[in-house]
Design a protein around this motif. Structure first.
Motif, PDB file in Angstrom:
ATOM      1  N   TYR A 119       0.848  -1.190   0.000  1.00  0.00           N
ATOM      2  CA  TYR A 119       0.000   0.000   0.000  1.00  0.00           C
ATOM      3  C   TYR A 119       0.888   1.246   0.000  1.00  0.00           C
ATOM      4  O   TYR A 119       1.710   1.434   0.906  1.00  0.00           O
ATOM      5  CB  TYR A 119      -0.894  -0.036   1.239  1.00  0.00           C
ATOM      6  CG  TYR A 119      -2.044   0.922   1.181  1.00  0.00           C
ATOM      7  CD1 TYR A 119      -2.999   0.837   0.168  1.00  0.00           C
ATOM      8  CD2 TYR A 119      -2.178   1.912   2.144  1.00  0.00           C
ATOM      9  CE1 TYR A 119      -4.066   1.725   0.122  1.00  0.00           C
ATOM     10  CE2 TYR A 119      -3.253   2.794   2.095  1.00  0.00           C
ATOM     11  CZ  TYR A 119      -4.179   2.686   1.073  1.00  0.00           C
ATOM     12  OH  TYR A 119      -5.240   3.573   1.026  1.00  0.00           O
ATOM     13  N   SER A 120       0.729   2.073  -1.005  1.00  0.00           N
ATOM     14  CA  SER A 120       1.605   3.243  -1.138  1.00  0.00           C
ATOM     15  C   SER A 120       1.285   4.298  -0.076  1.00  0.00           C
ATOM     16  O   SER A 120       0.125   4.654   0.135  1.00  0.00           O
ATOM     17  CB  SER A 120       1.437   3.862  -2.528  1.00  0.00           C
ATOM     18  OG  SER A 120       2.077   5.124  -2.552  1.00  0.00           O
ATOM     19  N   ASP A 121       2.365   4.789   0.551  1.00  0.00           N
ATOM     20  CA  ASP A 121       2.218   5.888   1.510  1.00  0.00           C
ATOM     21  C   ASP A 121       2.668   7.200   0.877  1.00  0.00           C
ATOM     22  O   ASP A 121       2.880   8.188   1.570  1.00  0.00           O
ATOM     23  CB  ASP A 121       3.061   5.598   2.764  1.00  0.00           C
ATOM     24  CG  ASP A 121       4.545   5.470   2.421  1.00  0.00           C
ATOM     25  OD1 ASP A 121       4.906   5.513   1.210  1.00  0.00           O
ATOM     26  OD2 ASP A 121       5.362   5.322   3.351  1.00  0.00           O
ATOM     27  N   PRO A 164       1.357   8.007  -6.026  1.00  0.00           N
ATOM     28  CA  PRO A 164       0.121   8.384  -5.331  1.00  0.00           C
ATOM     29  C   PRO A 164      -0.185   7.429  -4.173  1.00  0.00           C
ATOM     30  O   PRO A 164      -0.120   6.210  -4.336  1.00  0.00           O
ATOM     31  CB  PRO A 164      -0.949   8.281  -6.416  1.00  0.00           C
ATOM     32  CG  PRO A 164      -0.212   8.378  -7.708  1.00  0.00           C
ATOM     33  CD  PRO A 164       1.178   7.844  -7.477  1.00  0.00           C
ATOM     34  N   ALA A 165      -0.506   7.998  -3.026  1.00  0.00           N
ATOM     35  CA  ALA A 165      -0.920   7.174  -1.881  1.00  0.00           C
ATOM     36  C   ALA A 165      -2.246   6.513  -2.238  1.00  0.00           C
ATOM     37  O   ALA A 165      -3.026   7.043  -3.031  1.00  0.00           O
ATOM     38  CB  ALA A 165      -1.085   8.063  -0.655  1.00  0.00           C
ATOM     39  N   GLY A 166      -2.471   5.331  -1.667  1.00  0.00           N
ATOM     40  CA  GLY A 166      -3.755   4.676  -1.882  1.00  0.00           C
ATOM     41  C   GLY A 166      -3.773   3.719  -3.058  1.00  0.00           C
ATOM     42  O   GLY A 166      -4.835   3.261  -3.459  1.00  0.00           O
ATOM     43  N   LEU A 167      -2.601   3.419  -3.625  1.00  0.00           N
ATOM     44  CA  LEU A 167      -2.516   2.362  -4.639  1.00  0.00           C
ATOM     45  C   LEU A 167      -1.729   1.210  -4.034  1.00  0.00           C
ATOM     46  O   LEU A 167      -0.887   1.431  -3.161  1.00  0.00           O
ATOM     47  CB  LEU A 167      -1.740   2.854  -5.876  1.00  0.00           C
ATOM     48  CG  LEU A 167      -2.328   3.998  -6.683  1.00  0.00           C
ATOM     49  CD1 LEU A 167      -1.344   4.395  -7.794  1.00  0.00           C
ATOM     50  CD2 LEU A 167      -3.675   3.598  -7.285  1.00  0.00           C
ATOM     51  N   THR A 208       9.308  -2.548   5.136  1.00  0.00           N
ATOM     52  CA  THR A 208       9.535  -1.095   5.120  1.00  0.00           C
ATOM     53  C   THR A 208      10.036  -0.719   3.732  1.00  0.00           C
ATOM     54  O   THR A 208      10.947  -1.383   3.207  1.00  0.00           O
ATOM     55  CB  THR A 208      10.643  -0.718   6.138  1.00  0.00           C
ATOM     56  OG1 THR A 208      10.279  -1.270   7.395  1.00  0.00           O
ATOM     57  CG2 THR A 208      10.820   0.780   6.266  1.00  0.00           C
ATOM     58  N   ILE A 209       9.456   0.321   3.161  1.00  0.00           N
ATOM     59  CA  ILE A 209       9.920   0.759   1.835  1.00  0.00           C
ATOM     60  C   ILE A 209      11.322   1.347   1.968  1.00  0.00           C
ATOM     61  O   ILE A 209      11.581   2.174   2.855  1.00  0.00           O
ATOM     62  CB  ILE A 209       8.942   1.796   1.234  1.00  0.00           C
ATOM     63  CG1 ILE A 209       7.566   1.145   0.996  1.00  0.00           C
ATOM     64  CG2 ILE A 209       9.495   2.394  -0.054  1.00  0.00           C
ATOM     65  CD1 ILE A 209       6.463   2.104   0.557  1.00  0.00           C
ATOM     66  N   VAL A 210      12.232   0.909   1.084  1.00  0.00           N
ATOM     67  CA  VAL A 210      13.594   1.457   1.080  1.00  0.00           C
ATOM     68  C   VAL A 210      13.508   2.915   0.632  1.00  0.00           C
ATOM     69  O   VAL A 210      12.899   3.207  -0.399  1.00  0.00           O
ATOM     70  CB  VAL A 210      14.493   0.657   0.095  1.00  0.00           C
ATOM     71  CG1 VAL A 210      15.881   1.256  -0.005  1.00  0.00           C
ATOM     72  CG2 VAL A 210      14.540  -0.811   0.500  1.00  0.00           C
ATOM     73  N   GLN A 211      14.074   3.807   1.408  1.00  0.00           N
ATOM     74  CA  GLN A 211      13.964   5.240   1.095  1.00  0.00           C
ATOM     75  C   GLN A 211      15.275   5.768   0.515  1.00  0.00           C
ATOM     76  O   GLN A 211      16.327   5.160   0.677  1.00  0.00           O
ATOM     77  CB  GLN A 211      13.621   6.031   2.367  1.00  0.00           C
ATOM     78  CG  GLN A 211      12.282   5.655   2.987  1.00  0.00           C
ATOM     79  CD  GLN A 211      11.080   6.021   2.116  1.00  0.00           C
ATOM     80  OE1 GLN A 211      11.167   6.903   1.252  1.00  0.00           O
ATOM     81  NE2 GLN A 211       9.959   5.347   2.328  1.00  0.00           N
TER      82      GLN A 211
END
Ligand code: NAD
Ligand code: LMR
Length: 355
Positions: A296-298, A304-307, A321-324
């Protein structure tokens, strides 16, 4: 004392991915060689007899880790108490069907299975959606199971990730286990962006960027090729592939290439990649290594968030955790946006099918 068994649901278990996947789970490939499992296999009534046949084979294989099998066509029985749900069941596209027709059938399946999981699965159940359109089915499942934490609902892009590692290994003639940190961004569809910009290979003189080892830019992508595909269609792609073997197009089109060769879609690689996805999520990714998961995109990387979008992630203690902080060049930016646009359109289409 031994570990308590983990209950693993596989929907569509009488299908071809299911048939490859359930023995892997029962052998400990997914959760480790010391983790007992109880398999829940769900399918629909026309597949009940075949499902029972799979259950008979599981008994015959005498897997030491397999502590029970529930084979059912009842969604409530299938979902009750499950700790992990692998959603493979779905309606395949048939001749003459439009994308919207298949989307409509699958999103209504995922809407109703969302409710069953929400009501009957164990608390903190982890969900992996494999059935296509995987990202959008996962999004519908998330939206209609609001009490399941959004971090627990994911979709499979690990197959694409593994395909990318495989292509790099073939190109450089190195062991696939020495290649890491490719990325699949976006949708599990041909708009996905397989990105090698951060991938590395272990060599006797240390880790080297793939970009340094493959100097030939045409291998990654050939702009002219893309333009000719748009102008002249798929035959150009097939013909140019023989000449170049471009990485991005090969990974994007690999599912279609398997269907062409097998007359069936990928199953053993999909099942194996589903095991990789859950294993790394539950047991953790190796130090310094990331994998691709549809999550789930933050809003990271301005997606876009919500995809439900595929990102590079690391996993620890059962959480991803998404790699930043990875650099995104101009070409990559366009590709990240393109696949996000497709997912936004799919989301709208899915909702129009449900209304
Ligand atoms: P399959 O047709 O062999 O099996 C699908 C099974 O789902 C069948 O047994 C069918 O009876 C069952 N099913 C249908 N509706 C159901 C429902 N409501 N509840 C439970 N079961 C139901 O297909 P397959 O080759 O196993 O592929 C399954 C899905 O996985 C397809 O959508 C395919 O496109 C997708 N897939 C995804 C990836 C990925 O990387 N994400 C890779 C390969 C295939
Ligand atoms: C794959 O990537 O192999 C599948 O998603 C292809 C398909 O359309 O089922």
């Amino acid at each position: 004392m031994g570990k308590e068994p983990v209950r693993v649901l596989v929907t569509g278990a009488a299908g071809q991915i299911g048939y490859a996947l359930v023995p892997m789970i029962a052998r400990g490939v997914m959760l480790g060689p010391d983790q007992p499992v109880i398999l829940h296999m769900l399918d629909i009534p026309p597949a009940a007899e075949a499902l029972n046949g799979v259950k008979m084979e599981l008994v015959d294989a005498a897997f030491p880790l397999l502590k029970g099998v529930v084979a059912t066509t009842d969604v409530v029985e299938g979902c009750t108490g499950v700790n992990i749900a692998i959603m493979v069941g779905g309606f395949p596209r048939k001749e003459g069907m439009e994308r919207k027709d298949v989307m409509s059938k699958n999103v209504s399946i995922y809407k109703s299975q969302a409710s069953a999981l929400e009501k009957h699965a164990a608390a903190n159940c982890k969900v992996l959606v494999v059935a296509n359109p995987a990202n959008t089915n996962a999004l519908i499942l998330k939206e209609f199971a609001p009490s399941i934490p959004e971090k627990n609902i994911t979709c499979l892009t690990r197959l694409d990730h593994n395909r990318a590692l495989g292509q790099i290994s073939e190109r450089l003639n190195v062991q696939v286990s020495d290649v890491k940190n490719a990325i699949i961004w976006g949708n599990h569809s041909s708009t996905q962006y397989p990105d090698v910009n951060h991938a590395t290979v272990k060599t006797p003189s240390g880790e080297k960027p793939v970009r340094e080892l493959v100097a030939d830019d045409a291998w990654y992508e050939n702009g002219l090729l893309l333009i000719s595909i748009i102008l002249f269609g798929l035959s150009t792609l097939k013909c140019s592939h023989k000449l170049h073997g471009e990485f991005i197009a090969t990974v994007q089109q690999r599912g279609a290439a398997i269907i062409k060769a097998r007359k069936l879609s990928s199953a053993l690689s999909a099942a194996s990649s589903a095991c990789d996805h859950i294993r790394d999520w539950v047991l953790g990714t190796p130090e310094g290594t990331w994998v691709s998961m549809g999550v789930y995109s933050d809003g990271s990387y301005n997606v876009p968030a919500g995809l439900i979008y595929s990102f590079p992630v690391t996993c620890r203690n059962g959480e991803w955790t998404i790699v930043q902080g990875l650099s995104i060049d101009e070409l990559s930016r366009k590709k990240l946006d393109l696949t996000a646009e497709e997912l936004t359109e799919e989301k709208a289409l899915a909702y129009s099918c449900l209304s």
